[in-house]
Every structure is written in structure tokens, then in C-alpha cells.
Design an enzyme around this catalytic site. Structure first.
Site, short mmCIF file in Angstrom:
data_model
loop_
_atom_site.label_atom_id
_atom_site.label_comp_id
_atom_site.label_asym_id
_atom_site.label_seq_id
_atom_site.Cartn_x
_atom_site.Cartn_y
_atom_site.Cartn_z
N ASP A 300 -1.08 2.47 0.47
CA ASP A 300 -2.39 1.53 -0.29
C ASP A 300 -3.33 2.22 -0.86
O ASP A 300 -3.62 2.73 -0.81
CB ASP A 300 -2.71 0.67 1.55
CG ASP A 300 -3.60 -0.29 0.85
OD1 ASP A 300 -3.20 -1.53 0.23
OD2 ASP A 300 -4.45 -0.92 1.78
N ASP A 398 -0.84 -4.45 -4.00
CA ASP A 398 -1.72 -3.45 -4.00
C ASP A 398 -0.49 -2.36 -2.78
O ASP A 398 -1.45 -1.30 -2.64
CB ASP A 398 -2.93 -3.00 -3.92
CG ASP A 398 -3.93 -3.72 -2.76
OD1 ASP A 398 -2.87 -4.74 -2.26
OD2 ASP A 398 -4.33 -2.79 -1.94
N GLU A 399 0.08 -2.55 -2.15
CA GLU A 399 0.49 -2.60 -0.77
C GLU A 399 1.68 -1.95 -0.89
O GLU A 399 2.46 -3.14 -1.12
CB GLU A 399 -0.07 -2.84 -0.25
CG GLU A 399 -0.17 -2.26 2.07
CD GLU A 399 -0.60 -3.39 2.26
OE1 GLU A 399 -1.42 -4.48 1.94
OE2 GLU A 399 -0.38 -3.40 3.68
#
Length: 950
Positions: A300, A398-399
DNA sequence: TGGAACAGCTTC
DNA sequence: ATGGGGAAGCTGTTCCA
């Protein structure tokens, strides 16, 4: 926001040039600032602002007095222009690039008001006293005005008012002055009195505060009509002093433009879809690993938005300078992401900007940069793919979760991989990522939290898991939110402020948890507390998990309606929005849900939050659209119908949410709905038993789509094909053809044209765009189950367009339906009797779809109602049967459909039947309650009619 | 028993 | 003014065939 002075130097010159404000500034600066406070001269340029977009200031200390002591009015002071040029050329412009107006104005507000005071003191010493006519006013000036902002500023403060440089959303401003107001500003200023500048000048002339309502701007015009091409005739001026709410035709547009959550959500969903597809490709390469222990890493970005937004500002020291990302403009907007420097001050995600600035005045607010987020995300996923893990599970932009079980080494080999990955991503994106790794998803998640920021954390000691978990708050467990935490705290007799940790739950048995939270959640929670989690992240094993399942729109703000028409109009606009999104995403949907928020009884009519929803109860109802569709008219009609079925009082409505589900991909208009449905039709033959009984009779009796009779999908599919004579169709007036096509489309009815009434050759299919496509010959067996709508224009019109058929017996359709071996009259009898006899309460429900669909003359409905009333008075176990709630719902639904179709007379006659039946001696009225219920229903019909006539 | 319909919770 | 203005998914509960 970053349109700084470099890009628009002229506007400042113009603004400054045509004003008289140097008279004020000149004297002010020479006496107060140049001499006494040389470091504080920045405020002049505060005045050179317009709509908040062009603040040139944030000056460093400036020693040289740049204005002389002259007080001449109306001339352009060149030195001032120079100042602006200087400022735009020098280092202070770099600050402007941050778009950091929020911070700036926050500071300036106080300072400027201080200086206003100084100026007033100084000015009133020299000249006559000014009457303090604006003493109770806090005034903000917006946009170009005449007199201009600086003159107004002077006038206001000299006459005792407070001048606001910046209008926060929850500002204490009492008045907003503007000559012109854009539609967008109407929303922004909805809380304020928006008044023309003449109010100021006239008030000063009269030496008293004049009635502001005579100068209100919203009364007269929107202004800038010419500039905003979409603001055409659709926009009528608002009622006087009326804030914009959901009754306004453009409300939804404004609402979504101003809703940060909406932006984030749709944007996120889009990206997710895209990356999920990529991930699917990747995971195809993966095999099933039977290794005992998995290796899962959770990766992340550290404060993704903040980090990426900061990239555009190379002069920010991201590690040490506190920054936050927020939608610019309003102090009440949320901090969506902040860096760790800001978190040291107590700033956190979700906090309002105002509050964050209080905690950390140096906080820099950056704008969103969605395009850049997307780019970085692409790089991120590209790198993950390149690494070639067993599989990738995208959690969000984003993860991601990654399985690396094939590494089979949770020591240095894994560490090397993780560090290399982190390094690569940092080099490629300029942002740091953190990684948590463990042997299941749960623990990897928890490790990630420990790894942040910019770190790695591994946990691979199953024997030590109790120790690892004991101090972790339960709130950190995935799927455990504040509600569950509260209930746990309550159960454990903990205070609401105390944090519930996993070790607190050691005393709670599995059974207790299941009892509390249900089988799935309870078991999951219990397992999590032991560090157990068997979540599988291999997408390829279960692709259906990743297909979008619904599309929804939520509006829980600004909902205030007075009459049914406003509600219906609004629902129509929501339907259009849903349609737009279905179109954009390439979906059709067949299930529609409406969820309403109703003001809780006893809750204040106006909640603390302006036009907010306050305390509400939620009610929802859903319907089957019959076949996958995105037809606006159908969606709108169904929403209106659902609204009536839920039956929330119009004035208590506070929120509207619409969800369309059971989605089906349909990428383009060319890929016609009908083609799709045809395939579906061929592919899925109805089950034998669904063809039996009364439904078959209904099916054979004619073209209707019983939208409201649930679980009849197969039947609906069967009903989707009808035959229409092409020549007859073509012979119709153009207008009528269009109308019919529309109506058929609305019902998703596929039309088969028959070239010759007698022979089943040359069959054609009417496509969506109006073209005609040849199709293969229909199989004889199905053929006789179809209804041929061959006949005159009048009949077509009647059958297809919901107009009543007065003389059914004489029409050709009567003979055609002879295919079933029954006359229309016989069919009706069967239908009515069977339903009535077999499922007494369900009569209306079953026939509901037919109600305005032609085949039942109104007499039937009257009789049905009479029967129903009689039935409700019949005794069962010595008690009257009464009115079943479901039946009533269905009945009301039917009435609403009638009303929607403007069949007012019919509703009146039904109401009349209730009255007559109740007074008839036929009924041995042994139940006064039942009778009263019927009277209430009678009253409700009148209410519904009245509401529709408003 | 299984599914439809609705309600509630959590998440980014 | 100390706030919760989206959207989507999953799970739970209730009712009914």
C-alpha cells in the site's frame, strides 16, 4: 486552483488599475504600514482578488515603501503594478503554485480585520465620523462589482461593518455582495443573503441600513446567462430568497460537482474495474499451490493522495512539511489524505480542513490530481505484474494483496523481494510504499499497519500469534467497524471511549459472537481473534466476484419537497442519471431499488446541518424491470411507482437512493438490447412447470409485462416476442410509429413483423434504431403461443399504447386469441377465478401488471374490488378476514399506476365502490375496525388523487 | 429449504 | 462548529412458496 498570477497577470492589472483602492492603500500604507508595520503590507493585495481564484499575495517582508503619500483618487499607481509584477516574478509565486489559498486566507482573515480596524481608527481621526450603519454586518464581496471590491471594502469598514476576505462554508458572513452570480455560486452561497452592491451605496447615501430584500440578487437573475451555454431556458430564476435544493432542475449536477465523495467513489470504481481486468489476466498464469503455508503480502502507498499530489510541488519537503489533500475552496471539506508530518499535529484523514488548520496552521492544502493518481497507480500495478507473483488481488488504486506462496521462504529471500519491489516503485513513482507480509490475509493487513510508513513488517510465527494480536484494537480487523466495536464494548462493559482490543475478546466464546453478529460475522470475528483467516485471493478461481453487481445514486442532502410533482420530477432526473451511468459503463439492469430516508418521528424538521437529512429511518422497495434495460422512461415510471408504494410523506422525505442491479453487459447501442434478449431467450428455455397453469393462460392471452408480479422472469421472457404486421406498421403515421416503437422498447418487447398475415415467411425484427432485420422462421410450436397483432391502426394503438379497449369482442384480436381455444371472456374468468380461489389475498398482485394494459375492462376491476371488500368481511375462526397489508400495497400500487396514467375517473369510481359497498346492507358489518380500515383506504384514494393534482 | 425482499454494516 | 453531502459489496433477517 493553480491559475496563479503567472498565468493571468493581466487580470490583476485590470483589477487594480480601474480601482480607486490605492487611495486607501496609499494613505494606509504610508501612515500605518510603511512606517509602523513594514512587514505587514501584504494586505493590499488581498484586495486585488476576484472570486478567490487570483490571490497574488503571500508576500515576504518588504521594506521599501512602494506608494507615496498622495491620496489622489482614481489614478493607476504604477508602483503598485510594479509590486504585482515583482511578486509574480519572484519567489513568492512558488507559494502560489501550491494553490494554498486556504491557509493563506485563514491567516489573513484575522490580520486583515485587525488592519481594517487600524485603518478605520486612523481615517476617522482625520475626517468626519461615519455612521456605523453596517455595525451588525459581516460582509463578503464576490466577483466583479461596481463599485469594485476595494471601494466596497472601504465603505463597509468605515461604516462599522466587518469585511470578509474569504468566505468559508460555515462562515459567519451575514451578507454576500455580488453583481452577478453564476449557477454554481448560487449553490455555494445558498446559506447567505446575496445582495447587489447598490445596497451598500444606497444605505450609505441614506445613512441607514436599508432593507436588504429589496436588493437581493437571486430574485432578479442568474447573471452570466450568455456565458454558460447550458444555462438556457431550463433555468428559471429561483423563488425569492429560496435556497437551491433538490427541486431545482440543475440540482443533481451541482450536487455531484460539489460532492467529493461522489467524485472519489466513481473514480475509484472505474479504476478498480480496469485493474481488475488486468489482474485477471495476470492471475491466469497462476497455478493452484498446495503448499501448506501461504505467503501473502499486503502492499500500500503511504498516504497515496498526499504523496502523489505533492509530486507536482517539488519544493515541498514532504517528509517534514505538513500537507493534506482536499477539494479546494471550502473549510468544511474533508481532508482526504495527509502526510505523516501533518499527522504529528493530530491532523487525520476525514477531518475537516478548518479543524486541521486549527491543529496545524502551517498545513498546506493540496488539490486532487486524479489523472496523476491514475498514472501512478498504473505504474504500481505494472510493477506488481512484472514481479510475477502467484496472483494479484487489487484492493483499490493504491493497495493490493499479493500471493507469493511459491517463494517458499519467508526469510531473507522474501525480504529481498519486498525491498526490491519497494525500491522499484519508489524509483518509478517517487512515492513510498509499505509492505506487510504474513501467512494469511488478515495478518498481512495487520502487519502492513505496523510497517507504515515506508517500511516492511513480517510475521511468520504461528505459535506466537496470540502475543502478536493481543494489543491490536478490534477496529483494525477487516470488516469490523464502529457499530460492532460499540456492541462489543457494551457487552464487555467497557466505556465508549475505551478501545476494545483482541485480548479483551479472549473471554468471549464463539457461540456468543455468533449469537451477536450472526453466523458469518460471528465466526469470522472469532477466527480473526485467533489469527485465523482462510480468505483466498486467487481471482481466477472465482472471477464472478469481480464483476460489477450494481450501480447506484445516493442523494441525502438538499432533499426538501412540497408536492408530488416536485418529487416525480426529481425521480425523473435521477432516472436520467442512472441511465447515463448505465450507458457509460455499458450495462443494462433488471432490478431497481428505491431507498428513501424519512425524517424520524420527533426529529426536528430542520436538522442542525443546513438542508441535511438529520435523524432518519430508511425504507426501501425494489421491483423487477422485467428484462435488462436502461430505458429512462421505464426507470422513471418504476421509481415513481416505488415511491408511492413506500409511501413516505412528501414533507418528511430527506434522502433518495436508487440502485439498479442484476446487471448485464451491453457495450454499445448497436449491440441492441433486442439482440441480446433474443440470445437469452433462445438460451434459456422455461421450465416445464412454469408453463403450466394459469400463467400459461395469462401468457396466451396477450402482450403484457407484469413488472410488479415478482418471480415471473421466465414468463416475461416468453412474452417478449409478438408479431406485428409490417405493412400495417408502415402504414401508420410516422408519429404513431415512433410512439409504438418507444412503447415497445419501454417494455422491452421484441417485435416481429409479419410480411403476410397468412404465411410465416419473411419475418423481420424491428431493431432499436428503427431498422428491420430478417430473422429465421419461427418454430411452429412456439408460433401458436404467440399473439399476432394484425389489424388496424386503431387496434395497434390500443393494444400497444395502453389505451382502453372498449369493444374488445368486436376486434380482430378476439379471433386471434382463439389460438388458445378460449374467448377473451373465458380467459378472463379463468384468470380471475383461479387467482381469487387459489390465492385469495394475491388477486391484485397477480393482475397488477395487467391493470392498465388493456385486456381487462374496468368493470373487472370494479368487480374485483367488490369481491375483495366482501371477502375482507368474511369470517375465519369467527373473526373477519380483514385487509391483508400486502394486498393493500398492491392495490395502492395499482391506484398509483392509474393516477400516473391520468385515469382519474377510474380511481374515483373505485373509491365510490368502497363507499357503496360499506353502506350496502349486503355486508353484515360485524367488524367496525375493518369498516374503518376501508374508510381510511377510501380517504387515501382521495389523498392520492389530490396529491397528483397539485 | 431456498430464494426474494429488505435492512444494516463496512470500506475506500 | 467538532460535522459524515458516495457507492459498492456483503451479511443478516424475515417472509413466503
Amino acid at each position: 486552483m493553480n491559475k496563479n498570477s503567472n498565468s493571468q497577470p493581466k487580470s490583476y492589472e485590470q483589477e487594480i488599475g480601474d480601482s480607486t483602492f490605492e487611495a486607501f492603500n496609499g494613505t494606509f500604507s504610508s501612515t500605518q504600514i510603511s512606517n509602523d508595520n513594514p512587514n505587514e503590507d501584504a494586505s493590499f493585495n488581498d484586495l486585488a482578488r476576484n472570486e478567490g481564484r487570483d490571490c497574488v499575495d503571500i508576500s515576504p517582508p518588504r521594506k521599501t515603501p512602494f506608494l507615496n503619500d498622495t491620496k489622489s483618487q482614481g489614478t493607476l499607481d504604477t508602483s503598485l503594478t510594479e509590486l504585482v509584477d515583482q511578486q509574480t516574478d519572484h519567489e513568492e509565486t512558488k507559494e502560489l503554485k501550491f494553490g494554498d489559498y486556504e491557509t493563506y486566507f485563514y491567516y489573513k482573515k484575522l490580520k486583515q480585520q485587525e488592519k481594517d480596524e487600524q485603518y478605520v481608527q486612523w481615517r476617522t481621526k482625520k475626517t468626519n465620523q461615519f455612521p456605523p450603519i453596517f455595525s451588525n454586518c459581516v460582509i463578503y464581496v464576490n466577483g466583479r462589482t461596481d463599485p469594485d471590491i476595494t471601494q466596497l471594502h472601504r465603505m463597509i469598514i468605515l461604516h462599522g461593518g466587518v469585511f470578509l476576505n474569504y468566505l468559508g462554508a460555515k462562515s459567519n458572513a451575514t451578507h454576500v455582495i455580488a453583481s452577478n452570480i453564476t449557477p454554481r455560486k448560487i449553490l455555494e452561497f445558498r446559506n447567505f443573503k446575496v445582495i447587489k452592491p447598490e445596497w451598500i451605496t444606497d444605505s450609505i447615501k441614506e445613512k441607514k441600513l436599508l432593507d436588504w430584500t429589496k436588493y437581493t440578487l437571486l430574485n432578479s437573475q442568474y447573471g452570466q446567462k450568455g456565458l454558460e451555454s447550458h444555462c438556457d431556458q431550463k433555468e428559471k430564476s429561483l423563488p425569492p430568497n429560496r435556497p437551491i435544493d433538490a427541486t431545482h432542475p440543475e440540482f443533481l449536477k451541482f450536487f455531484f460537482e460539489n460532492s467529493r465523495l461522489h467524485h472519489l467513489s466513481t473514480w475509484k470504481a472505474d479504476l478498480r474495474e480496469k485493474f481488475q481486468q488486468e489482474a485477471l489476466k495476470v492471475s491466469k498464469m497462476s497455478q493452484t499451490f498446495t503448499t501448506q503455508r501461504k505467503i501473502i503480502i499486503h502492499i500500500d502507498f503511504d498516504c497515496f493522495f498526499a504523496a502523489v499530489s505533492a509530486l507536482s510541488h517539488p519544493n515541498i519537503d514532504f517528509a517534514n512539511e505538513p500537507i493534506a489533500v482536499s477539494h479546494g475552496g471550502k473549510g468544511s471539506s474533508d481532508v482526504s489524505s495527509c502526510n505523516y508530518a501533518a499527522r504529528k499535529f493530530g491532523v487525520s484523514n476525514g477531518m475537516w480542513v478548518n479543524r486541521a488548520l486549527e491543529l496545524c496552521p502551517e498545513l498546506k492544502i493540496l488539490d486532487y490530481d486524479f489523472k496523476l493518481y491514475e498514472e501512478k497507480s498504473k505504474i504500481f500495478y505494472g510493477e506488481l505484474t512484472r514481479m510475477g507473483p502467484d496472483c494479484i488481488f487489487p484492493v483499490s488504486v493504491d493497495e493490493a494483496l499479493i500471493e507469493l506462496s511459491s517463494i517458499d521462504d519467508e526469510g531473507s529471500a522474501l525480504m529481498n523481494i519486498c525491498e526490491k519491489l519497494r525500491n522499484n516503485i519508489y524509483v518509478l513513482t517517487g512515492c513510498t510504499v509499505s509492505i506487510g507480509a504474513s501467512y494469511n490475509v488478515l495478518l498481512a493487513k495487520l502487519c502492513l499497519r505496523k510497517a507504515k510508513p515506508n517500511g516492511v513488517f513480517f510475521f511468520f510465527q504461528p505459535n506466537d500469534v496470540g502475543n502478536f494480536l493481543k494489543n491490536i484494537p478490534v477496529k483494525q480487523l477487516p470488516g469490523i467497524g464502529h457499530k460492532i466495536e460499540d456492541r462489543l464494548a457494551n457487552h464487555l462493559n467497557k466505556g465508549s471511549k475505551e478501545i476494545v482490543t483482541i485480548s479483551d475478546l479472549n473471554s468471549v466464546s464463539r457461540d456468543t459472537m455468533v449469537k451477536f453478529f450472526g453466523i458469518k460475522t460471528g465466526t469470522k470475528l472469532f477466527d480473526y481473534c485467533q489469527g485465523l483467516d482462510d480468505t483466498d485471493i486467487d481471482i481466477s478461481k472465482n472471477p464472478s466476484r469481480f464483476i460489477r453487481k450494481s450501480i447506484s445514486i445516493d442523494v441525502n442532502w438538499g432533499i426538501r419537497f412540497e408536492n408530488q410533482t416536485q418529487v416525480d420530477d426529481f425521480l425523473g432526473r435521477v432516472a436520467d442519471h442512472i441511465y447515463q451511468r448505465l450507458l457509460r459503463l455499458g450495462f443494462l439492469g433488471s432490478r431497481l431499488m428505491l431507498k428513501l430516508a424519512r425524517r424520524t418521528k420527533g426529529a426536528p424538521i430542520d436538522p442542525p446541518k443546513y438542508l441535511g437529512m438529520g435523524l432518519c429511518d430508511f425504507l426501501s422497495k425494489s421491483t423487477n424491470l422485467g428484462a435488462p434495460t436502461r430505458e429512462v422512461g421505464l426507470i422513471a415510471t418504476e421509481l415513481k411507482s416505488l415511491y408511492r408504494m413506500i409511501g413516505v410523506a412528501i414533507t418528511d422525505l430527506r434522502g433518495v437512493s436508487v440502485t439498479i442491479s442484476e446487471l448485464q453487459k451491453c457495450d454499445s447501442e448497436a449491440n441492441s438490447v433486442m439482440d441480446q434478449r433474443q440470445l437469452q431467450f433462445e438460451a434459456k428455455k422455461p421450465k416445464e412447470k412454469e408453463m403450466q397453469g394459469i400463467e400459461q393462460n395469462l401468457f396466451e392471452s396477450g402482450p403484457f409485462i407484469p413488472h410488479h408480479s415478482p418471480a415471473k422472469k421466465t414468463m416475461q421472457k416468453l412474452l417478449q416476442k409478438h408479431l406485428v404486421d409490417l405493412d400495417t406498421f408502415k402504414a401508420l403515421p410516422n408519429e404513431l410509429q415512433q410512439e409504438i416503437k418507444f412503447e415497445l422498447e419501454r417494455r422491452n418487447v421484441e417485435v416481429l413483423f409479419e410480411k403476410s398475415p397468412r404465411k410465416n415467411r419473411n419475418r423481420n425484427c424491428l431493431l432499436r434504431d428503427g431498422s428491420v432485420k430478417k430473422i429465421s422462421k419461427v418454430q411452429p410450436k412456439t408460433q401458436n403461443k404467440r399473439l399476432d397483432l394484425i389489424g388496424d391502426q386503431k387496434l395497434l394503438n390500443k393494444v400497444i399504447l395502453n389505451t382502453p379497449v372498449e369493444n374488445l369482442e368486436n376486434s380482430p384480436i378476439h379471433q386471434k386469441t382463439g389460438l388458445t381455444g378460449l374467448t377473451i371472456g373465458e380467459q378472463k374468468t379463468i384468470v380471475l377465478n383461479s387467482y381469487w380461489a387459489s390465492a385469495k389475498m394475491k388477486t391484485f398482485n397477480k393482475l397488477y401488471g395487467l391493470g392498465i394494459q388493456t385486456f381487462y375492462e374496468f368493470e373487472d376491476w370494479k368487480n374485483l374490488l367488490r369481491d375483495w371488500i366482501r371477502f375482507s368481511f368474511e369470517s375465519e375462526n369467527e373473526k373477519p378476514i380483514g385487509i391483508h397489508e400486502n394486498d393493500l400495497d398492491v392495490f395502492y400500487g395499482f391506484i398509483h399506476k392509474l393516477i400516473l396514467n391520468e385515469k382519474i375517473y377510474e380511481v374515483l369510481s373505485l373509491a365510490d365502490i368502497i363507499t357503496c359497498s360499506l353502506s350496502s346492507s349486503e355486508l353484515t358489518s360485524n367488524d367496525i375496525d375493518n369498516e374503518n380500515d376501508w374508510r381510511k383506504i377510501r380517504g387515501e384514494l382521495s389523498n392520492m388523487l389530490k396529491a397528483s393534482l397539485v
